[in-house]
Design a protein around this motif. Structure first.
Motif, PDB file in Angstrom:
ATOM      1  N   UNK A 141      11.556  40.398  54.389  1.00 13.15           N
ATOM      2  CA  UNK A 141      12.812  40.875  54.990  1.00 13.15           C
ATOM      3  C   UNK A 141      12.884  40.483  56.462  1.00 13.15           C
ATOM      4  N   UNK A 142      11.758  40.585  57.167  1.00 16.90           N
ATOM      5  CA  UNK A 142      11.739  40.251  58.598  1.00 16.90           C
ATOM      6  C   UNK A 142      11.942  38.747  58.800  1.00 16.90           C
ATOM      7  N   UNK A 143      11.378  37.951  57.898  1.00 16.19           N
ATOM      8  CA  UNK A 143      11.563  36.500  57.986  1.00 16.19           C
ATOM      9  C   UNK A 143      13.045  36.166  57.809  1.00 16.19           C
ATOM     10  N   UNK A 144      13.681  36.821  56.850  1.00 10.03           N
ATOM     11  CA  UNK A 144      15.112  36.591  56.619  1.00 10.03           C
ATOM     12  C   UNK A 144      15.914  37.001  57.842  1.00 10.03           C
ATOM     13  N   UNK A 145      15.587  38.165  58.392  1.00  6.86           N
ATOM     14  CA  UNK A 145      16.356  38.686  59.533  1.00  6.86           C
ATOM     15  C   UNK A 145      16.179  37.777  60.763  1.00  6.86           C
ATOM     16  N   UNK A 146      14.984  37.170  60.908  1.00  2.00           N
ATOM     17  CA  UNK A 146      14.730  36.260  62.033  1.00  2.00           C
ATOM     18  C   UNK A 146      15.586  35.002  61.896  1.00  2.00           C
ATOM     19  N   UNK A 147      15.677  34.537  60.662  1.00  2.00           N
ATOM     20  CA  UNK A 147      16.417  33.312  60.396  1.00  2.00           C
ATOM     21  C   UNK A 147      17.920  33.555  60.368  1.00  2.00           C
ATOM     22  N   UNK A 148      18.296  34.745  59.884  1.00  2.00           N
ATOM     23  CA  UNK A 148      19.719  35.062  59.720  1.00  2.00           C
ATOM     24  C   UNK A 148      20.040  36.377  60.417  1.00  2.00           C
ATOM     25  N   UNK A 149      20.111  36.368  61.742  1.00  2.00           N
ATOM     26  CA  UNK A 149      20.367  37.631  62.460  1.00  2.00           C
ATOM     27  C   UNK A 149      21.710  38.266  62.080  1.00  2.00           C
ATOM     28  N   UNK A 150      22.600  37.453  61.503  1.00  2.00           N
ATOM     29  CA  UNK A 150      23.912  37.983  61.111  1.00  2.00           C
ATOM     30  C   UNK A 150      23.883  38.734  59.788  1.00  2.00           C
ATOM     31  N   UNK A 151      22.765  38.678  59.079  1.00  2.00           N
ATOM     32  CA  UNK A 151      22.667  39.396  57.797  1.00  2.00           C
ATOM     33  C   UNK A 151      22.677  40.897  58.066  1.00  2.00           C
ATOM     34  N   UNK A 152      23.516  41.614  57.341  1.00  2.00           N
ATOM     35  CA  UNK A 152      23.653  43.056  57.578  1.00  2.00           C
ATOM     36  C   UNK A 152      22.728  43.831  56.647  1.00  2.00           C
ATOM     37  N   UNK A 153      21.802  44.599  57.207  1.00  2.00           N
ATOM     38  CA  UNK A 153      20.911  45.398  56.354  1.00  2.00           C
ATOM     39  C   UNK A 153      21.713  46.469  55.607  1.00  2.00           C
ATOM     40  N   UNK A 154      21.369  46.657  54.346  1.00  2.00           N
ATOM     41  CA  UNK A 154      22.017  47.720  53.564  1.00  2.00           C
ATOM     42  C   UNK A 154      20.950  48.499  52.815  1.00  2.00           C
ATOM     43  N   UNK A 155      21.012  49.839  52.959  1.00  2.00           N
ATOM     44  CA  UNK A 155      20.086  50.700  52.210  1.00  2.00           C
ATOM     45  C   UNK A 155      20.941  51.579  51.298  1.00  2.00           C
ATOM     46  N   UNK A 156      21.298  52.772  51.745  1.00  2.00           N
ATOM     47  CA  UNK A 156      22.105  53.655  50.906  1.00  2.00           C
ATOM     48  C   UNK A 156      23.543  53.178  50.746  1.00  2.00           C
ATOM     49  N   UNK A 157      23.990  52.335  51.661  1.00  2.00           N
ATOM     50  CA  UNK A 157      25.327  51.755  51.525  1.00  2.00           C
ATOM     51  C   UNK A 157      26.465  52.681  51.918  1.00  2.00           C
ATOM     52  N   UNK A 158      26.139  53.886  52.384  1.00  2.00           N
ATOM     53  CA  UNK A 158      27.214  54.864  52.607  1.00  2.00           C
ATOM     54  C   UNK A 158      28.110  54.490  53.795  1.00  2.00           C
ATOM     55  N   UNK A 159      27.640  53.637  54.690  1.00  2.00           N
ATOM     56  CA  UNK A 159      28.505  53.104  55.754  1.00  2.00           C
ATOM     57  C   UNK A 159      28.927  51.668  55.445  1.00  2.00           C
ATOM     58  N   UNK A 160      27.944  50.843  55.093  1.00  2.00           N
ATOM     59  CA  UNK A 160      28.207  49.404  54.919  1.00  2.00           C
ATOM     60  C   UNK A 160      29.229  49.148  53.808  1.00  2.00           C
ATOM     61  N   UNK A 172      34.915  44.337  57.250  1.00  2.00           N
ATOM     62  CA  UNK A 172      33.772  43.534  57.633  1.00  2.00           C
ATOM     63  C   UNK A 172      33.477  42.518  56.537  1.00  2.00           C
ATOM     64  N   UNK A 173      33.168  41.314  56.960  1.00  2.00           N
ATOM     65  CA  UNK A 173      32.748  40.280  56.008  1.00  2.00           C
ATOM     66  C   UNK A 173      31.512  39.598  56.557  1.00  2.00           C
ATOM     67  N   UNK A 174      30.351  40.253  56.460  1.00  2.00           N
ATOM     68  CA  UNK A 174      29.149  39.631  57.009  1.00  2.00           C
ATOM     69  C   UNK A 174      28.791  38.377  56.220  1.00  2.00           C
ATOM     70  N   UNK A 175      28.027  37.494  56.864  1.00  2.00           N
ATOM     71  CA  UNK A 175      27.619  36.270  56.157  1.00  2.00           C
ATOM     72  C   UNK A 175      26.670  36.596  55.024  1.00  2.00           C
TER      73      UNK A 175
END
Lengths: 293, 156
Positions: A12-31, A40-43
Protein backbone atom coordinates in the motif's frame (compact mmCIF):
# COMPACT_ATOMS: atom_id res chain seq x y z
CA UNK A 1 -10.30 5.59 -12.36
CA UNK A 2 -8.56 2.59 -10.88
CA UNK A 3 -9.35 0.39 -7.93
CA UNK A 4 -6.22 -0.72 -6.11
CA UNK A 5 -6.31 -3.49 -3.54
CA UNK A 6 -2.97 -3.89 -1.80
CA UNK A 7 -2.74 -7.01 0.37
CA UNK A 8 0.00 -5.72 2.66
CA UNK A 9 1.04 -2.41 4.17
CA UNK A 10 4.38 -2.22 2.31
CA UNK A 11 2.46 -2.76 -0.93
CA UNK A 12 0.00 0.00 0.00
CA UNK A 13 2.84 2.40 0.85
CA UNK A 14 4.58 1.64 -2.45
CA UNK A 15 1.35 2.45 -4.30
CA UNK A 16 0.83 5.65 -2.32
CA UNK A 17 4.44 6.75 -3.05
CA UNK A 18 3.95 6.18 -6.75
CA UNK A 19 0.39 7.50 -6.89
CA UNK A 20 -0.04 10.25 -4.28
CA UNK A 21 -3.39 11.08 -5.90
CA UNK A 22 -4.85 7.69 -4.96
CA UNK A 23 -7.52 8.19 -2.31
CA UNK A 24 -7.37 5.76 0.62
CA UNK A 25 -10.70 4.13 1.42
CA UNK A 26 -11.52 2.06 4.50
CA UNK A 27 -15.09 2.20 5.81
CA UNK A 28 -16.10 4.41 2.90
CA UNK A 29 -18.49 6.47 5.00
CA UNK A 30 -16.97 9.74 3.70
CA UNK A 31 -15.28 8.72 0.44
CA UNK A 32 -18.26 6.88 -1.05
CA UNK A 33 -20.60 9.78 -0.33
CA UNK A 34 -18.32 12.05 -2.37
CA UNK A 35 -18.22 9.53 -5.20
CA UNK A 36 -21.96 8.87 -5.14
CA UNK A 37 -22.66 12.59 -5.36
CA UNK A 38 -20.05 13.22 -8.03
CA UNK A 39 -18.14 15.59 -5.78
CA UNK A 40 -14.90 13.80 -6.40
CA UNK A 41 -13.31 11.75 -9.15
CA UNK A 42 -9.94 10.59 -7.85
CA UNK A 43 -7.56 8.90 -10.27
CA UNK A 44 -7.61 5.82 -8.07
CA UNK A 45 -9.13 4.35 -4.91
CA UNK A 46 -6.69 2.66 -2.57
CA UNK A 47 -8.70 0.07 -0.65
CA UNK A 48 -7.17 -0.54 2.77
CA UNK A 49 -9.64 -3.16 3.97
CA UNK A 50 -7.52 -6.04 2.70
CA UNK A 51 -4.62 -5.12 5.00
CA UNK A 52 -5.10 -7.25 8.08
CA UNK A 53 -2.78 -5.36 10.44
CA UNK A 54 -4.73 -2.11 10.04
CA UNK A 55 -7.73 -3.85 11.60
CA UNK A 56 -5.84 -5.00 14.71
CA UNK A 57 -5.02 -3.45 18.07
CA UNK A 58 -2.41 -4.32 20.67
CA UNK A 59 -1.08 -3.13 24.02
CA UNK A 60 2.51 -2.36 25.03
CA UNK A 61 3.53 -0.84 28.37
CA UNK A 62 0.17 0.70 29.06
CA UNK A 63 -0.24 2.14 25.57
CA UNK A 64 -2.83 0.88 23.16
CA UNK A 65 -1.94 0.84 19.49
CA UNK A 66 -5.23 1.02 17.66
CA UNK A 67 -5.01 0.08 13.99
CA UNK A 68 -6.38 2.81 11.73
CA UNK A 69 -8.89 0.39 10.22
CA UNK A 70 -10.57 -0.88 13.39
CA UNK A 71 -14.29 -0.04 13.00
CA UNK A 72 -16.02 1.94 15.73
CA UNK A 73 -18.22 -1.02 16.71
CA UNK A 74 -15.17 -3.13 17.53
CA UNK A 75 -13.54 -0.24 19.37
CA UNK A 76 -16.65 0.07 21.55
CA UNK A 77 -17.00 -3.69 22.15
CA UNK A 78 -13.34 -4.58 22.61
CA UNK A 79 -11.79 -1.44 24.09
CA UNK A 80 -14.71 0.31 25.79
CA UNK A 81 -13.20 -0.12 29.26
CA UNK A 82 -9.63 0.76 28.33
CA UNK A 83 -10.44 3.73 26.11
CA UNK A 84 -13.68 4.98 27.67
CA UNK A 85 -13.56 8.50 26.19
CA UNK A 86 -12.90 7.28 22.69
CA UNK A 87 -15.59 4.61 23.01
CA UNK A 88 -18.10 7.22 24.17
CA UNK A 89 -17.29 9.38 21.16
CA UNK A 90 -17.51 6.35 18.86
CA UNK A 91 -20.96 5.56 20.21
CA UNK A 92 -22.20 8.94 19.02
CA UNK A 93 -21.06 8.34 15.43
CA UNK A 94 -23.86 7.80 12.91
CA UNK A 95 -25.89 4.61 13.18
CA UNK A 96 -25.00 0.96 13.81
CA UNK A 97 -24.43 0.54 10.06
CA UNK A 98 -22.03 3.50 10.02
CA UNK A 99 -20.25 2.42 13.20
CA UNK A 100 -19.77 -1.02 11.68
CA UNK A 101 -17.71 0.55 8.88
CA UNK A 102 -16.32 3.88 10.07
CA UNK A 103 -12.86 4.05 11.65
CA UNK A 104 -10.75 6.41 13.75
CA UNK A 105 -8.23 6.40 10.89
CA UNK A 106 -10.93 7.66 8.55
CA UNK A 107 -11.98 10.34 11.01
CA UNK A 108 -8.35 11.52 11.10
CA UNK A 109 -7.96 11.33 7.34
CA UNK A 110 -11.03 13.49 6.80
CA UNK A 111 -9.93 15.85 9.63
CA UNK A 112 -13.32 17.53 9.76
CA UNK A 113 -13.59 20.06 12.61
CA UNK A 114 -16.73 18.14 13.61
CA UNK A 115 -15.17 14.66 13.62
CA UNK A 116 -16.37 12.95 16.78
CA UNK A 117 -13.16 11.28 17.93
CA UNK A 118 -10.86 14.33 17.67
CA UNK A 119 -11.60 16.00 21.04
CA UNK A 120 -10.88 12.71 22.81
CA UNK A 121 -7.63 12.14 20.92
CA UNK A 122 -6.52 15.63 21.94
CA UNK A 123 -7.65 15.36 25.56
CA UNK A 124 -6.03 11.96 26.10
CA UNK A 125 -2.74 12.94 24.47
CA UNK A 126 -2.97 10.50 21.59
CA UNK A 127 -0.28 10.11 18.96
CA UNK A 128 -0.96 9.34 15.34
CA UNK A 129 1.31 6.87 13.58
CA UNK A 130 1.74 7.49 9.87
CA UNK A 131 3.87 5.63 7.38
CA UNK A 132 5.35 5.94 3.93
CA UNK A 133 8.08 4.15 1.99
CA UNK A 134 10.43 6.62 3.74
CA UNK A 135 9.58 5.09 7.10
CA UNK A 136 7.05 5.77 9.81
CA UNK A 137 6.70 8.72 12.15
CA UNK A 138 4.58 9.71 15.12
CA UNK A 139 2.56 12.92 15.12
CA UNK A 140 1.10 14.24 18.36
CA UNK A 141 -2.64 14.84 18.03
CA UNK A 142 -1.84 18.45 18.98
CA UNK A 143 0.17 18.85 15.77
CA UNK A 144 -2.09 16.84 13.50
CA UNK A 145 -4.96 19.20 12.69
CA UNK A 146 -3.79 22.04 10.45
CA UNK A 147 -7.00 23.57 9.13
CA UNK A 148 -10.52 22.81 8.00
CA UNK A 149 -10.26 19.25 6.66
CA UNK A 150 -6.48 19.59 6.50
CA UNK A 151 -4.07 17.40 8.43
CA UNK A 152 -0.32 16.95 8.79
CA UNK A 153 -0.16 14.00 6.40
CA UNK A 154 2.30 14.17 3.48
CA UNK A 155 1.02 13.13 0.06
CA UNK A 156 2.78 9.76 0.20
CA UNK A 157 1.77 8.91 3.76
CA UNK A 158 -1.00 6.70 5.14
CA UNK A 159 -2.39 6.73 8.68
CA UNK A 160 -1.56 3.35 10.16
CA UNK A 161 -2.51 3.57 13.84
CA UNK A 162 -3.35 5.72 16.82
CA UNK A 163 -1.51 5.31 20.11
CA UNK A 164 -3.42 6.12 23.29
CA UNK A 165 -2.66 5.57 26.95
CA UNK A 166 -4.69 2.84 28.61
CA UNK A 167 -7.11 4.95 30.70
CA UNK A 168 -6.11 5.02 34.37
CA UNK A 169 -8.72 7.58 35.34
CA UNK A 170 -12.15 8.76 34.19
CA UNK A 171 -12.70 10.22 30.74
CA UNK A 172 -15.76 11.83 29.27
CA UNK A 173 -17.13 12.87 25.92
CA UNK A 174 -20.22 14.88 25.23
CA UNK A 175 -21.79 16.03 22.01
CA UNK A 176 -24.67 18.20 20.98
CA UNK A 177 -26.64 17.36 17.86
CA UNK A 178 -29.95 18.49 16.46
CA UNK A 179 -31.35 15.02 17.15
CA UNK A 180 -30.43 11.89 19.08
CA UNK A 181 -28.74 9.81 16.40
CA UNK A 182 -27.28 10.04 12.90
CA UNK A 183 -26.15 13.55 13.47
CA UNK A 184 -23.08 15.68 12.94
CA UNK A 185 -21.89 17.53 16.04
CA UNK A 186 -23.09 21.07 16.61
CA UNK A 187 -20.27 21.06 19.12
CA UNK A 188 -18.52 18.43 21.20
CA UNK A 189 -16.17 18.17 24.14
CA UNK A 190 -13.66 15.63 25.39
CA UNK A 191 -12.19 15.44 28.88
CA UNK A 192 -9.54 13.18 30.39
CA UNK A 193 -8.15 13.13 33.92
CA UNK A 194 -4.45 12.35 34.22
CA UNK A 195 -3.81 11.99 37.97
CA UNK A 196 -0.34 10.52 37.43
CA UNK A 197 0.73 13.81 35.82
CA UNK A 198 -1.69 15.90 37.88
CA UNK A 199 -3.11 17.25 34.65
CA UNK A 200 -6.49 17.51 32.96
CA UNK A 201 -6.88 17.18 29.21
CA UNK A 202 -9.75 19.04 27.55
CA UNK A 203 -10.60 19.67 23.91
CA UNK A 204 -13.40 20.97 21.76
CA UNK A 205 -14.89 19.86 18.45
CA UNK A 206 -16.89 21.76 15.86
CA UNK A 207 -16.25 25.16 17.45
CA UNK A 208 -13.06 26.32 15.70
CA UNK A 209 -11.44 25.73 12.28
CA UNK A 210 -9.87 22.60 13.72
CA UNK A 211 -10.51 20.45 16.76
CA UNK A 212 -8.36 22.03 19.47
CA UNK A 213 -7.24 21.79 23.07
CA UNK A 214 -8.76 24.10 25.66
CA UNK A 215 -5.38 25.03 27.07
CA UNK A 216 -6.32 27.90 29.38
CA UNK A 217 -9.07 25.76 30.89
CA UNK A 218 -6.70 22.81 31.29
CA UNK A 219 -4.08 24.97 33.03
CA UNK A 220 -6.61 26.57 35.34
CA UNK A 221 -8.21 23.32 36.43
CA UNK A 222 -4.93 21.41 36.73
CA UNK A 223 -3.64 24.23 38.96
CA UNK A 224 -6.74 24.27 41.14
CA UNK A 225 -6.69 20.50 41.63
CA UNK A 226 -2.98 20.36 42.42
CA UNK A 227 -2.95 23.40 44.73
CA UNK A 228 -5.80 22.04 46.83
CA UNK A 229 -4.31 18.53 46.92
CA UNK A 230 -7.49 17.20 45.37
CA UNK A 231 -5.86 14.42 43.35
CA UNK A 232 -4.80 12.75 46.61
CA UNK A 233 -7.94 13.53 48.60
CA UNK A 234 -10.64 14.20 46.05
CA UNK A 235 -13.21 16.36 47.78
CA UNK A 236 -16.17 17.64 45.78
CA UNK A 237 -15.24 20.43 43.37
CA UNK A 238 -16.37 23.93 44.22
CA UNK A 239 -19.10 25.16 41.92
CA UNK A 240 -17.03 28.25 41.15
CA UNK A 241 -14.19 26.04 39.85
CA UNK A 242 -16.51 24.12 37.51
CA UNK A 243 -18.01 27.39 36.26
CA UNK A 244 -14.65 29.01 35.65
CA UNK A 245 -13.49 25.89 33.81
CA UNK A 246 -16.57 26.15 31.56
CA UNK A 247 -15.99 29.85 30.94
CA UNK A 248 -12.38 29.27 29.94
CA UNK A 249 -13.42 26.49 27.56
CA UNK A 250 -15.96 28.83 25.96
CA UNK A 251 -13.33 31.58 25.66
CA UNK A 252 -11.05 29.19 23.81
CA UNK A 253 -13.56 28.58 21.02
CA UNK A 254 -13.72 30.26 17.62
CA UNK A 255 -17.07 29.05 16.35
CA UNK A 256 -19.03 30.01 13.24
CA UNK A 257 -22.72 30.63 12.67
CA UNK A 258 -24.15 27.97 10.40
CA UNK A 259 -27.31 25.98 9.73
CA UNK A 260 -26.76 23.81 12.78
CA UNK A 261 -26.24 26.51 15.36
CA UNK A 262 -25.05 30.01 16.02
CA UNK A 263 -21.58 30.84 17.25
CA UNK A 264 -23.08 32.19 20.47
CA UNK A 265 -24.98 28.96 21.04
CA UNK A 266 -21.90 26.83 20.44
CA UNK A 267 -19.84 28.93 22.82
CA UNK A 268 -22.46 28.76 25.54
CA UNK A 269 -23.17 25.06 24.99
CA UNK A 270 -19.49 24.22 25.32
CA UNK A 271 -19.26 25.94 28.69
CA UNK A 272 -22.14 23.73 29.81
CA UNK A 273 -20.65 20.55 28.32
CA UNK A 274 -17.33 21.32 29.98
CA UNK A 275 -18.93 21.82 33.38
CA UNK A 276 -21.07 18.70 33.10
CA UNK A 277 -18.36 16.37 31.85
CA UNK A 278 -16.04 17.63 34.58
CA UNK A 279 -18.71 16.98 37.20
CA UNK A 280 -19.29 13.44 35.90
CA UNK A 281 -15.61 12.61 35.59
CA UNK A 282 -14.83 13.99 39.05
CA UNK A 283 -17.68 12.10 40.65
CA UNK A 284 -16.35 8.94 39.06
CA UNK A 285 -12.82 9.74 40.21
CA UNK A 286 -14.01 10.27 43.78
CA UNK A 287 -16.00 7.03 43.74
CA UNK A 288 -12.93 5.17 42.45
CA UNK A 289 -10.71 6.62 45.15
CA UNK A 290 -13.16 5.61 47.84
CA UNK A 291 -13.50 2.06 46.62
CA UNK A 292 -9.71 1.67 46.62
CA UNK A 293 -9.36 2.94 50.20
CA UNK B 1 -13.46 -4.37 -13.60
CA UNK B 2 -14.87 -7.71 -12.60
CA UNK B 3 -16.11 -8.36 -9.07
CA UNK B 4 -16.59 -11.85 -7.64
CA UNK B 5 -18.61 -12.25 -4.50
CA UNK B 6 -20.98 -14.60 -2.73
CA UNK B 7 -24.52 -13.29 -2.54
CA UNK B 8 -27.13 -15.10 -0.50
CA UNK B 9 -25.03 -18.25 -0.58
CA UNK B 10 -24.46 -18.16 -4.35
CA UNK B 11 -21.21 -17.39 -6.11
CA UNK B 12 -21.85 -14.36 -8.35
CA UNK B 13 -19.85 -12.32 -10.79
CA UNK B 14 -20.38 -8.77 -11.98
CA UNK B 15 -18.63 -7.46 -15.08
CA UNK B 16 -17.88 -3.97 -16.36
CA UNK B 17 -18.13 -2.60 -12.86
CA UNK B 18 -16.98 1.04 -12.68
CA UNK B 19 -14.22 1.45 -10.08
CA UNK B 20 -16.14 4.06 -8.11
CA UNK B 21 -19.37 2.08 -8.12
CA UNK B 22 -21.10 1.04 -4.91
CA UNK B 23 -22.01 -2.46 -3.80
CA UNK B 24 -25.62 -1.26 -3.85
CA UNK B 25 -25.43 -0.52 -7.59
CA UNK B 26 -23.87 -3.91 -8.24
CA UNK B 27 -26.59 -5.70 -6.29
CA UNK B 28 -29.50 -3.84 -7.86
CA UNK B 29 -28.40 -3.12 -11.40
CA UNK B 30 -25.96 -5.89 -12.21
CA UNK B 31 -27.14 -8.84 -10.14
CA UNK B 32 -30.89 -8.19 -10.33
CA UNK B 33 -31.48 -7.96 -6.58
CA UNK B 34 -33.69 -4.87 -6.09
CA UNK B 35 -34.56 -5.64 -2.47
CA UNK B 36 -31.95 -3.19 -1.14
CA UNK B 37 -33.31 0.24 -1.95
CA UNK B 38 -31.41 3.16 -3.39
CA UNK B 39 -32.46 6.35 -1.65
CA UNK B 40 -30.04 8.76 -0.01
CA UNK B 41 -26.71 7.32 -1.23
CA UNK B 42 -24.98 8.77 1.81
CA UNK B 43 -25.63 6.21 4.53
CA UNK B 44 -28.32 8.31 6.21
CA UNK B 45 -31.49 6.35 5.44
CA UNK B 46 -30.47 2.72 5.89
CA UNK B 47 -32.70 1.52 3.04
CA UNK B 48 -29.79 -0.31 1.42
CA UNK B 49 -28.71 -2.19 4.57
CA UNK B 50 -27.22 -5.60 3.81
CA UNK B 51 -24.93 -7.99 5.65
CA UNK B 52 -21.32 -7.88 4.50
CA UNK B 53 -19.52 -10.84 6.05
CA UNK B 54 -22.34 -11.00 8.63
CA UNK B 55 -22.03 -7.30 9.59
CA UNK B 56 -24.87 -4.93 8.64
CA UNK B 57 -23.64 -2.08 6.46
CA UNK B 58 -25.04 0.49 4.07
CA UNK B 59 -24.41 -1.04 0.65
CA UNK B 60 -24.22 2.47 -0.83
CA UNK B 61 -21.06 3.15 1.19
CA UNK B 62 -19.22 -0.03 0.24
CA UNK B 63 -17.11 0.31 -2.89
CA UNK B 64 -17.91 -2.59 -5.21
CA UNK B 65 -14.25 -3.64 -5.23
CA UNK B 66 -14.30 -3.91 -1.44
CA UNK B 67 -16.85 -6.74 -1.75
CA UNK B 68 -14.47 -8.86 -3.85
CA UNK B 69 -14.30 -12.35 -2.39
CA UNK B 70 -16.65 -11.49 0.41
CA UNK B 71 -20.07 -12.68 1.48
CA UNK B 72 -23.17 -10.55 1.11
CA UNK B 73 -26.62 -11.35 2.43
CA UNK B 74 -29.49 -9.17 1.29
CA UNK B 75 -33.10 -9.03 2.37
CA UNK B 76 -33.82 -11.53 -0.42
CA UNK B 77 -31.55 -13.99 1.36
CA UNK B 78 -33.42 -13.88 4.67
CA UNK B 79 -36.49 -15.83 3.53
CA UNK B 80 -36.29 -19.58 3.10
CA UNK B 81 -37.90 -19.97 -0.32
CA UNK B 82 -41.54 -18.93 0.07
CA UNK B 83 -41.29 -19.07 3.82
CA UNK B 84 -40.64 -15.62 5.25
CA UNK B 85 -38.11 -15.07 7.98
CA UNK B 86 -39.86 -14.50 11.36
CA UNK B 87 -38.76 -10.84 11.24
CA UNK B 88 -40.34 -10.40 7.80
CA UNK B 89 -43.51 -12.20 8.89
CA UNK B 90 -43.74 -10.05 12.00
CA UNK B 91 -43.52 -6.88 9.92
CA UNK B 92 -46.46 -8.17 7.85
CA UNK B 93 -48.48 -9.24 10.89
CA UNK B 94 -47.88 -6.06 12.87
CA UNK B 95 -48.76 -3.84 9.91
CA UNK B 96 -45.29 -2.31 10.01
CA UNK B 97 -45.23 -2.05 6.22
CA UNK B 98 -46.74 0.90 4.43
CA UNK B 99 -45.19 2.04 1.16
CA UNK B 100 -42.55 -0.61 1.78
CA UNK B 101 -39.55 1.32 0.59
CA UNK B 102 -37.70 1.36 3.93
CA UNK B 103 -38.87 -2.14 4.86
CA UNK B 104 -35.95 -4.19 3.49
CA UNK B 105 -33.39 -2.08 5.36
CA UNK B 106 -35.40 -2.16 8.56
CA UNK B 107 -35.87 -5.90 8.29
CA UNK B 108 -32.12 -6.50 7.93
CA UNK B 109 -31.31 -4.11 10.81
CA UNK B 110 -33.96 -5.76 13.03
CA UNK B 111 -32.75 -9.22 12.00
CA UNK B 112 -29.24 -8.32 13.14
CA UNK B 113 -30.46 -6.82 16.42
CA UNK B 114 -32.45 -9.93 17.32
CA UNK B 115 -29.52 -12.18 16.45
CA UNK B 116 -27.39 -10.24 18.97
CA UNK B 117 -30.08 -9.36 21.53
CA UNK B 118 -32.97 -11.85 21.46
CA UNK B 119 -35.13 -9.85 23.89
CA UNK B 120 -34.30 -6.19 23.30
CA UNK B 121 -35.71 -3.39 25.42
CA UNK B 122 -37.49 -0.52 23.65
CA UNK B 123 -34.43 1.68 23.97
CA UNK B 124 -32.24 -0.98 22.40
CA UNK B 125 -34.65 -1.33 19.48
CA UNK B 126 -34.70 2.42 18.98
CA UNK B 127 -30.93 2.63 19.01
CA UNK B 128 -30.52 -0.33 16.67
CA UNK B 129 -32.97 1.16 14.16
CA UNK B 130 -31.64 4.72 14.44
CA UNK B 131 -29.98 4.43 11.04
CA UNK B 132 -33.18 3.54 9.20
CA UNK B 133 -35.57 6.26 8.10
CA UNK B 134 -39.23 5.72 7.34
CA UNK B 135 -41.57 8.43 6.11
CA UNK B 136 -44.91 6.57 6.51
CA UNK B 137 -45.19 4.45 9.59
CA UNK B 138 -44.29 6.76 12.46
CA UNK B 139 -42.14 3.83 13.66
CA UNK B 140 -44.60 2.62 16.32
CA UNK B 141 -45.69 -0.40 14.30
CA UNK B 142 -42.10 -1.11 13.40
CA UNK B 143 -41.30 -1.27 17.12
CA UNK B 144 -44.32 -3.56 17.56
CA UNK B 145 -43.05 -5.79 14.75
CA UNK B 146 -39.60 -6.14 16.29
CA UNK B 147 -41.13 -6.98 19.68
CA UNK B 148 -43.46 -9.49 18.01
CA UNK B 149 -40.53 -11.08 16.21
CA UNK B 150 -38.68 -11.29 19.55
CA UNK B 151 -41.59 -13.14 21.18
CA UNK B 152 -41.54 -15.54 18.23
CA UNK B 153 -37.88 -16.26 18.93
CA UNK B 154 -36.65 -14.64 15.73
CA UNK B 155 -33.10 -14.40 17.00
CA UNK B 156 -32.94 -18.01 18.12
Amino acid sequence: MEFLRPATLPEALAVKAERPGAVPIAGGTDVMVELNFDHRRPEALLDLTGITELGEWSTTNGTIRLGAGVPYTRLIDELGKRLPGLAMAARTVGSPQIRNRGTVGGNLGAASPAGDTHPVLLATGATIEVASTRGSRMIAADDFYLGVKRNALEADELITAVHLPDAKAPQQFSKIGTRNAMVIAVCSFGLALHPERQRVGAAIGSAAPTPRRSRAAEDFLSGELADAGLWESPAPLRDSVCRRFGELVAEGTEPIDDVRGSAAYRRHALSVLARRTLTWAWQEYRAGERSCA
Amino acid sequence: MRVNLTVNGEQRQADDVWEGESLLYVLRERLGLPGSKNACEQGECGSCTVYLDAVPVCACLVAAGQAEGREVRTVEGLADGDRLDPVQQSFVDAGAVQCGFCTPGLVVAAHDLLARVPEPADEEIREALAGNLCRCTGYEKILDAVKLAATRGAGA
